[in-house]
Design an enzyme around this catalytic site. Structure first.
Site, PDB file in Angstrom:
ATOM      1  N   SER A   1      14.313 -54.514 -52.194  1.00  0.00           N
ATOM      2  CA  SER A   1      14.599 -54.537 -53.293  1.00  0.00           C
ATOM      3  C   SER A   1      16.078 -53.602 -53.096  1.00  0.00           C
ATOM      4  CB  SER A   1      14.331 -53.192 -54.767  1.00  0.00           C
ATOM      5  OG  SER A   1      14.508 -52.236 -54.184  1.00  0.00           O
TER       6      SER A   1
ATOM      7  N   ASN B   1       6.033 -45.816 -45.204  1.00  0.00           N
ATOM      8  CA  ASN B   1       6.659 -46.699 -45.955  1.00  0.00           C
ATOM      9  C   ASN B   1       7.890 -46.964 -46.458  1.00  0.00           C
ATOM     10  OD1 ASN B   1       5.080 -48.509 -47.384  1.00  0.00           O
ATOM     11  ND2 ASN B   1       5.626 -48.317 -49.648  1.00  0.00           N
TER      12      ASN B   1
ATOM     13  N   ASP C   1      -1.308 -49.286 -53.912  1.00  0.00           N
ATOM     14  CA  ASP C   1      -0.940 -49.099 -52.599  1.00  0.00           C
ATOM     15  C   ASP C   1      -0.207 -47.368 -52.966  1.00  0.00           C
ATOM     16  OD1 ASP C   1      -1.303 -50.852 -52.027  1.00  0.00           O
ATOM     17  OD2 ASP C   1       0.728 -52.115 -51.886  1.00  0.00           O
TER      18      ASP C   1
ATOM     19  N   THR D   1       8.288 -54.281 -47.509  1.00  0.00           N
ATOM     20  CA  THR D   1       8.238 -54.865 -48.108  1.00  0.00           C
ATOM     21  C   THR D   1       8.862 -53.868 -49.858  1.00  0.00           C
ATOM     22  OG1 THR D   1       5.951 -54.370 -48.172  1.00  0.00           O
ATOM     23  CG2 THR D   1       7.015 -56.233 -47.062  1.00  0.00           C
TER      24      THR D   1
END
Length: 270
Positions: free
Chosen positions: A166, A122, A45, A161
């Site tokens: 996290s 992201n 990624d 994600t």
């Protein structure tokens, strides 16, 4: 058709990229770094994020494909063992794609310095360089709270994600054109109080953060980091642009989530 190949520096990715170039050459498909129609990322990624930022100025003209050579890939649908299928799909390409929302980031300065504008696939993270970040949070120009803590993360659905998850954020399906604001270690006591919960923001609204101390803080855009001073505010909203992935072989989002975080299919086989 013109194809650009972006790879990381691992031996496996280098070998896969070389093999892919040879296979494309046999099909008389042009490989270029300028004005491609399709961008193939070979790696994980992180490599695809690099490819996205390299070609962000061509988003309305290009589609992306991810070839996975790492341990975990949410944007990579192909592996080195099915390169022949990938090349066959490119030869018979009909222009189909699936698209995902992006994050639009605008930095407004106090000293009339030229404003900056970025796109993120992201997330973007605001952190004070040394100590606690203190900043006023606005939702669609309405004051919401004064945040005190390590930082704030604003993520896209596809980015939900990653770092967002996290730190306790929710996982959002990428068809939901929404932003998510997640706190990083907020300071909460009888004097200082924040919502202390991830917030999902509608697509027609935006987030504005006004840092109280503007001496220096860090703003990350995906894997890129920038030190900023004398900032009036930072505005985050769903971008007009979209990222497009060639839809030859596209794994269902929840299958990706299951495979990445639960490993249910692997465990059932063993």
């Amino acid at each position: 058709m013109k194809i650009a190949i972006v790879k990381n520096n691992t031996e496996e990715s280098t070998n896969v990229a070389r093999k892919l170039r040879e296979m494309l050459a046999k099909e008389n498909i042009e490989i270029t770094t300028s004005q491609p129609n399709i961008i193939i990322s070979v790696g994980g990624d992180g490599t695809l994020l690099s490819a996205f930022h390299r070609y962000a100025h061509l988003l309305d003209k290009v589609r992306f494909i991810g070839v996975h050579t790492g341990h975990l890939g949410f944007y990579t649908d192909w592996r080195q063992y099915n390169l022949e299928e990938l090349v066959d799909s490119l030869v018979n390409d009909n222009g189909e794609y699936i698209q995902y929302p992006l994050l639009d980031i605008e930095i407004i300065y106090k000293n009339k310095q030229k404003n900056k504008h970025f796109l993120a696939l992201n997330e973007s993270i605001v952190k004070f360089t040394d100590g606690t970040l203190v900043g006023d949070v606005y939702i669609k120009e309405e004051y919401f709270e004064r945040f005190r803590g390590d930082g704030l993360c604003i993520s896209t659905p596809t980015g939900s994600t990653g770092y967002n998850k996290s730190i306790g954020g929710a996982v959002l399906h990428p068809r939901l054109e929404a932003l998510q604001l997640t706190e990083i270690a907020s300071l909460n006591n009888r004097i200082f109080r924040t919502l202390s919960s991830p917030m999902v923001i509608a697509p027609d609204e935006w987030i504005k953060i006004e840092p109280i101390d503007t001496s220096c803080f860090t703003l990350t855009i995906d894997q890129l980091a920038s030190s900023e001073t004398d900032v009036d505010y930072i505005k985050f909203q769903i971008a007009k642009e979209r990222i497009r992935f060639a839809q030859y072989q596209h794994t269902h989002f929840w299958d990706r989530v299951e495979d990445a975080f639960l490993g249910a299919k692997f465990n059932n086989e063993n």
